[in-house]
Design a protein around this motif. Sequence first.
Motif, PDB file in Angstrom:
ATOM      1  N   PHE A   3      81.870  -4.958 116.887  1.00 37.41           N
ATOM      2  CA  PHE A   3      81.782  -6.050 117.848  1.00 37.41           C
ATOM      3  C   PHE A   3      81.309  -7.299 117.115  1.00 37.41           C
ATOM      4  O   PHE A   3      80.319  -7.243 116.380  1.00 37.41           O
ATOM      5  CB  PHE A   3      80.820  -5.671 118.968  1.00 37.41           C
ATOM      6  N   ASP A  35      88.348  -2.886 118.237  1.00 35.77           N
ATOM      7  CA  ASP A  35      87.260  -3.830 117.978  1.00 35.77           C
ATOM      8  C   ASP A  35      87.273  -4.922 119.052  1.00 35.77           C
ATOM      9  O   ASP A  35      88.294  -5.159 119.691  1.00 35.77           O
ATOM     10  CB  ASP A  35      87.412  -4.483 116.598  1.00 35.77           C
ATOM     11  N   GLU A  36      86.117  -5.574 119.205  1.00 32.58           N
ATOM     12  CA  GLU A  36      86.045  -6.622 120.225  1.00 32.58           C
ATOM     13  C   GLU A  36      85.416  -7.880 119.650  1.00 32.58           C
ATOM     14  O   GLU A  36      84.437  -7.817 118.904  1.00 32.58           O
ATOM     15  CB  GLU A  36      85.248  -6.119 121.434  1.00 32.58           C
ATOM     16  N   THR A 113      77.067  -5.462 129.671  1.00 30.99           N
ATOM     17  CA  THR A 113      77.896  -4.376 129.186  1.00 30.99           C
ATOM     18  C   THR A 113      77.044  -3.397 128.395  1.00 30.99           C
ATOM     19  O   THR A 113      75.811  -3.537 128.329  1.00 30.99           O
ATOM     20  CB  THR A 113      79.060  -4.945 128.317  1.00 30.99           C
ATOM     21  N   GLU A 114      77.700  -2.403 127.804  1.00 30.91           N
ATOM     22  CA  GLU A 114      76.962  -1.442 127.003  1.00 30.91           C
ATOM     23  C   GLU A 114      77.659  -1.274 125.667  1.00 30.91           C
ATOM     24  O   GLU A 114      78.879  -1.126 125.616  1.00 30.91           O
ATOM     25  CB  GLU A 114      76.891  -0.103 127.750  1.00 30.91           C
ATOM     26  N   ILE A 115      76.900  -1.364 124.576  1.00 27.96           N
ATOM     27  CA  ILE A 115      77.460  -1.177 123.241  1.00 27.96           C
ATOM     28  C   ILE A 115      76.575  -0.178 122.505  1.00 27.96           C
ATOM     29  O   ILE A 115      75.351  -0.363 122.448  1.00 27.96           O
ATOM     30  CB  ILE A 115      77.523  -2.516 122.453  1.00 27.96           C
ATOM     31  N   SER A 116      77.177   0.856 121.965  1.00 29.97           N
ATOM     32  CA  SER A 116      76.445   1.906 121.242  1.00 29.97           C
ATOM     33  C   SER A 116      75.221   2.386 122.019  1.00 29.97           C
ATOM     34  O   SER A 116      74.133   2.524 121.467  1.00 29.97           O
ATOM     35  CB  SER A 116      75.993   1.400 119.864  1.00 29.97           C
ATOM     36  N   ASP A 242      79.634   0.309 114.619  1.00 33.27           N
ATOM     37  CA  ASP A 242      79.799   1.527 115.396  1.00 33.27           C
ATOM     38  C   ASP A 242      78.482   2.248 115.657  1.00 33.27           C
ATOM     39  O   ASP A 242      78.213   2.723 116.752  1.00 33.27           O
ATOM     40  CB  ASP A 242      80.728   2.461 114.604  1.00 33.27           C
TER      41      ASP A 242
END
Length: 252
Positions: A3, A35-36, A113-116, A242
Amino acid sequence: MSFYFISDIHVKEPNDFGCLLLKDFFAKTNAKEGDEIFLVGDIFDLMIGDHVEYLSLYSDFFNQLKESTSKGVKIHFFEGNHDFHLRKLFKRFCKLNNVSEDLIRIYQGPLFTEISGKKIHVSHGDDIEIDNPSYKAYKRVVNNPFMKFVANYIMPFSLLNFIGTRASNKSRNRNQKKYEIRDDKNVMEKFRESFRREIKRKPVDILICGHSHVKDDYTFEEARYLNVGYARLEKSFLKISDDGQIDFVNLA
Ligand SMILES: [Mn+2]
Protein backbone atom coordinates in the motif's frame (compact mmCIF):
# COMPACT_ATOMS: atom_id res chain seq x y z
CA MET A 1 0.07 -6.76 -1.32
CA SER A 2 1.60 -3.37 -0.70
CA PHE A 3 0.00 0.00 0.00
CA TYR A 4 1.49 3.31 -1.08
CA PHE A 5 0.59 6.79 0.14
CA ILE A 6 1.56 10.25 -1.12
CA SER A 7 -0.02 13.71 -0.76
CA ASP A 8 0.48 17.42 -1.35
CA ILE A 9 2.51 17.26 -4.54
CA HIS A 10 0.74 20.43 -5.72
CA VAL A 11 1.35 19.85 -9.43
CA LYS A 12 0.99 23.29 -11.01
CA GLU A 13 1.48 22.60 -14.70
CA PRO A 14 2.45 19.78 -17.03
CA ASN A 15 6.11 18.77 -16.77
CA ASP A 16 6.80 20.80 -13.63
CA PHE A 17 8.67 19.43 -10.62
CA GLY A 18 5.45 18.04 -9.15
CA CYS A 19 4.79 16.04 -12.33
CA LEU A 20 8.30 14.68 -12.10
CA LEU A 21 7.70 13.58 -8.49
CA LEU A 22 4.37 12.02 -9.40
CA LYS A 23 5.96 10.10 -12.26
CA ASP A 24 8.82 8.98 -10.02
CA PHE A 25 6.32 7.92 -7.35
CA PHE A 26 4.52 5.57 -9.75
CA ALA A 27 7.85 4.25 -11.04
CA LYS A 28 9.27 3.60 -7.53
CA THR A 29 6.14 1.88 -6.22
CA ASN A 30 6.22 -0.45 -9.22
CA ALA A 31 2.75 -1.52 -8.05
CA LYS A 32 1.48 -4.93 -9.07
CA GLU A 33 -1.89 -6.64 -9.14
CA GLY A 34 -3.56 -6.34 -5.74
CA ASP A 35 -1.43 -3.38 -4.63
CA GLU A 36 -3.20 -0.16 -3.73
CA ILE A 37 -2.16 3.44 -4.28
CA PHE A 38 -3.52 6.23 -2.08
CA LEU A 39 -3.30 9.76 -3.48
CA VAL A 40 -4.05 11.62 -0.28
CA GLY A 41 -5.10 15.07 -1.53
CA ASP A 42 -3.68 18.23 -3.08
CA ILE A 43 -1.89 16.14 -5.68
CA PHE A 44 -2.81 18.97 -8.06
CA ASP A 45 -2.51 22.62 -7.15
CA LEU A 46 -5.63 23.34 -9.16
CA MET A 47 -8.10 20.76 -10.43
CA ILE A 48 -11.75 21.57 -9.85
CA GLY A 49 -14.85 20.19 -11.54
CA ASP A 50 -15.61 18.00 -14.51
CA HIS A 51 -13.52 19.73 -17.18
CA VAL A 52 -12.39 17.44 -19.96
CA GLU A 53 -9.38 19.72 -20.55
CA TYR A 54 -7.71 18.24 -17.45
CA LEU A 55 -7.55 14.84 -19.17
CA SER A 56 -5.33 16.21 -21.95
CA LEU A 57 -3.47 18.74 -19.80
CA TYR A 58 -2.37 15.99 -17.43
CA SER A 59 -2.38 13.15 -19.94
CA ASP A 60 0.80 11.66 -18.42
CA PHE A 61 -0.98 11.23 -15.08
CA PHE A 62 -4.15 9.82 -16.62
CA ASN A 63 -2.15 7.46 -18.85
CA GLN A 64 -0.38 6.27 -15.73
CA LEU A 65 -3.73 5.58 -14.07
CA LYS A 66 -4.73 3.61 -17.14
CA GLU A 67 -1.54 1.57 -17.01
CA SER A 68 -1.72 0.92 -13.25
CA THR A 69 -5.37 -0.09 -13.27
CA SER A 70 -4.79 -2.36 -16.29
CA LYS A 71 -2.31 -4.24 -14.07
CA GLY A 72 -5.01 -4.63 -11.40
CA VAL A 73 -3.73 -1.87 -9.11
CA LYS A 74 -6.43 -0.05 -7.16
CA ILE A 75 -6.25 3.77 -6.97
CA HIS A 76 -7.74 5.76 -4.09
CA PHE A 77 -7.95 9.47 -4.88
CA PHE A 78 -8.73 11.73 -1.92
CA GLU A 79 -9.92 15.19 -2.82
CA GLY A 80 -7.91 17.93 -1.15
CA ASN A 81 -8.57 21.62 -0.80
CA HIS A 82 -6.91 22.30 -4.18
CA ASP A 83 -8.37 19.40 -6.17
CA PHE A 84 -12.06 18.65 -5.68
CA HIS A 85 -15.47 18.10 -7.28
CA LEU A 86 -13.70 15.49 -9.41
CA ARG A 87 -16.06 12.51 -9.20
CA LYS A 88 -17.57 13.22 -12.62
CA LEU A 89 -14.19 13.81 -14.25
CA PHE A 90 -12.86 10.45 -13.08
CA LYS A 91 -16.11 8.78 -14.13
CA ARG A 92 -15.61 10.30 -17.56
CA PHE A 93 -12.00 9.09 -17.63
CA CYS A 94 -13.07 5.55 -16.71
CA LYS A 95 -15.73 5.47 -19.41
CA LEU A 96 -13.43 6.86 -22.11
CA ASN A 97 -10.67 4.38 -21.27
CA ASN A 98 -12.72 1.36 -20.37
CA VAL A 99 -11.36 1.35 -16.81
CA SER A 100 -13.47 -0.30 -14.12
CA GLU A 101 -14.78 2.38 -11.74
CA ASP A 102 -14.14 -0.13 -9.00
CA LEU A 103 -10.39 0.40 -9.48
CA ILE A 104 -10.51 4.19 -9.11
CA ARG A 105 -12.19 5.40 -5.94
CA ILE A 106 -12.76 9.09 -5.22
CA TYR A 107 -13.19 10.28 -1.62
CA GLN A 108 -14.52 13.58 -0.33
CA GLY A 109 -13.95 12.56 3.26
CA PRO A 110 -12.10 9.95 5.29
CA LEU A 111 -11.79 6.28 4.47
CA PHE A 112 -11.87 3.79 7.34
CA THR A 113 -10.32 0.52 6.30
CA GLU A 114 -8.17 -2.35 7.48
CA ILE A 115 -4.62 -3.13 6.35
CA SER A 116 -2.64 -6.10 7.69
CA GLY A 117 -5.09 -6.46 10.56
CA LYS A 118 -4.79 -2.79 11.59
CA LYS A 119 -7.66 -0.33 11.67
CA ILE A 120 -6.69 2.60 9.46
CA HIS A 121 -8.10 6.09 8.94
CA VAL A 122 -6.98 7.73 5.68
CA SER A 123 -7.92 11.28 4.72
CA HIS A 124 -6.43 14.46 3.31
CA GLY A 125 -6.23 15.82 6.86
CA ASP A 126 -8.43 18.89 6.60
CA ASP A 127 -11.26 16.84 8.10
CA ILE A 128 -9.42 16.34 11.40
CA GLU A 129 -7.75 19.76 11.61
CA ILE A 130 -8.81 21.69 14.71
CA ASP A 131 -8.93 25.45 15.23
CA ASN A 132 -9.27 26.65 11.66
CA PRO A 133 -12.68 28.36 11.45
CA SER A 134 -11.94 30.36 8.29
CA TYR A 135 -10.91 27.20 6.50
CA LYS A 136 -14.09 25.43 7.64
CA ALA A 137 -16.16 28.35 6.33
CA TYR A 138 -14.32 28.11 2.99
CA LYS A 139 -15.06 24.38 2.80
CA ARG A 140 -18.75 25.01 3.48
CA VAL A 141 -18.85 27.46 0.58
CA VAL A 142 -17.00 25.36 -2.00
CA ASN A 143 -18.78 22.17 -1.02
CA ASN A 144 -22.32 23.45 -1.22
CA PRO A 145 -24.33 21.92 -4.10
CA PHE A 146 -24.58 25.24 -5.92
CA MET A 147 -20.81 25.72 -6.06
CA LYS A 148 -20.42 22.12 -7.16
CA PHE A 149 -22.87 22.79 -9.98
CA VAL A 150 -21.02 25.98 -10.93
CA ALA A 151 -17.66 24.20 -11.00
CA ASN A 152 -19.02 21.35 -13.08
CA TYR A 153 -21.32 23.08 -15.54
CA ILE A 154 -21.24 26.87 -15.43
CA MET A 155 -17.67 27.96 -15.05
CA PRO A 156 -15.61 27.39 -18.20
CA PHE A 157 -12.25 25.73 -17.71
CA SER A 158 -10.30 28.83 -18.80
CA LEU A 159 -12.01 31.12 -16.28
CA LEU A 160 -11.71 28.58 -13.49
CA ASN A 161 -8.05 28.22 -14.31
CA PHE A 162 -7.53 31.99 -14.28
CA ILE A 163 -9.33 32.57 -10.98
CA GLY A 164 -7.86 29.49 -9.39
CA THR A 165 -4.28 30.33 -10.28
CA ARG A 166 -4.67 33.81 -8.83
CA ALA A 167 -6.33 32.53 -5.66
CA SER A 168 -3.72 29.85 -5.30
CA ASN A 169 -0.85 32.36 -5.62
CA LYS A 170 -2.52 34.66 -3.10
CA SER A 171 -2.97 31.82 -0.64
CA ARG A 172 0.64 30.85 -1.16
CA ASN A 173 1.77 34.38 -0.29
CA ARG A 174 -0.40 34.31 2.83
CA ASN A 175 0.82 30.86 3.81
CA GLN A 176 4.42 31.32 2.78
CA LYS A 177 5.50 29.68 6.02
CA LYS A 178 3.54 26.55 5.30
CA TYR A 179 5.40 26.12 2.03
CA GLU A 180 8.89 26.91 3.14
CA ILE A 181 9.48 25.90 6.73
CA ARG A 182 10.19 22.28 7.40
CA ASP A 183 9.12 20.66 10.67
CA ASP A 184 7.13 23.71 11.82
CA LYS A 185 6.67 22.81 15.50
CA ASN A 186 3.42 24.77 15.97
CA VAL A 187 1.76 23.12 12.97
CA MET A 188 3.14 19.75 14.00
CA GLU A 189 1.73 20.06 17.53
CA LYS A 190 -1.62 21.30 16.25
CA PHE A 191 -2.00 18.26 14.03
CA ARG A 192 -0.87 15.90 16.78
CA GLU A 193 -3.59 17.39 18.98
CA SER A 194 -6.06 17.03 16.08
CA PHE A 195 -5.01 13.38 15.83
CA ARG A 196 -5.39 12.76 19.57
CA ARG A 197 -8.91 14.23 19.50
CA GLU A 198 -9.86 12.30 16.37
CA ILE A 199 -8.81 8.90 17.74
CA LYS A 200 -10.79 9.59 20.93
CA ARG A 201 -13.81 10.24 18.74
CA LYS A 202 -13.17 7.33 16.39
CA PRO A 203 -10.40 4.98 17.54
CA VAL A 204 -8.07 3.44 14.93
CA ASP A 205 -4.60 1.90 15.03
CA ILE A 206 -3.14 4.20 12.38
CA LEU A 207 -4.20 7.58 11.00
CA ILE A 208 -2.60 8.59 7.70
CA CYS A 209 -3.01 12.04 6.20
CA GLY A 210 -1.27 15.03 4.63
CA HIS A 211 -2.49 18.64 4.35
CA SER A 212 -0.36 20.13 7.16
CA HIS A 213 2.78 19.95 4.99
CA VAL A 214 4.63 18.72 8.07
CA LYS A 215 5.83 15.15 7.83
CA ASP A 216 5.34 13.24 11.08
CA ASP A 217 5.43 9.82 12.69
CA TYR A 218 3.98 10.02 16.19
CA THR A 219 2.50 7.48 18.57
CA PHE A 220 -0.05 8.25 21.27
CA GLU A 221 -1.63 5.53 23.43
CA GLU A 222 -0.66 2.87 20.89
CA ALA A 223 -2.26 4.72 18.01
CA ARG A 224 0.07 5.94 15.29
CA TYR A 225 -0.19 9.19 13.36
CA LEU A 226 1.61 9.29 10.03
CA ASN A 227 1.67 12.48 8.04
CA VAL A 228 3.21 12.05 4.60
CA GLY A 229 4.14 15.73 4.48
CA TYR A 230 4.71 18.14 1.63
CA ALA A 231 5.98 15.92 -1.19
CA ARG A 232 7.78 18.78 -2.94
CA LEU A 233 9.99 19.29 0.10
CA GLU A 234 10.15 15.82 1.63
CA LYS A 235 10.48 13.94 -1.65
CA SER A 236 9.19 10.76 -0.05
CA PHE A 237 6.16 8.54 0.15
CA LEU A 238 4.84 6.00 2.64
CA LYS A 239 4.74 2.27 2.06
CA ILE A 240 2.94 -0.39 4.09
CA SER A 241 4.18 -3.85 3.15
CA ASP A 242 2.36 -7.15 3.28
CA ASP A 243 3.66 -7.91 6.77
CA GLY A 244 2.52 -4.53 8.10
CA GLN A 245 5.99 -2.98 7.99
CA ILE A 246 5.76 0.80 7.53
CA ASP A 247 8.50 2.77 5.74
CA PHE A 248 9.05 6.16 4.20
CA VAL A 249 10.62 5.69 0.76
CA ASN A 250 12.66 8.44 -0.90
CA LEU A 251 11.94 9.87 -4.32
CA ALA A 252 14.41 11.42 -6.75
MN1 LIG B 1 -4.27 20.63 1.69
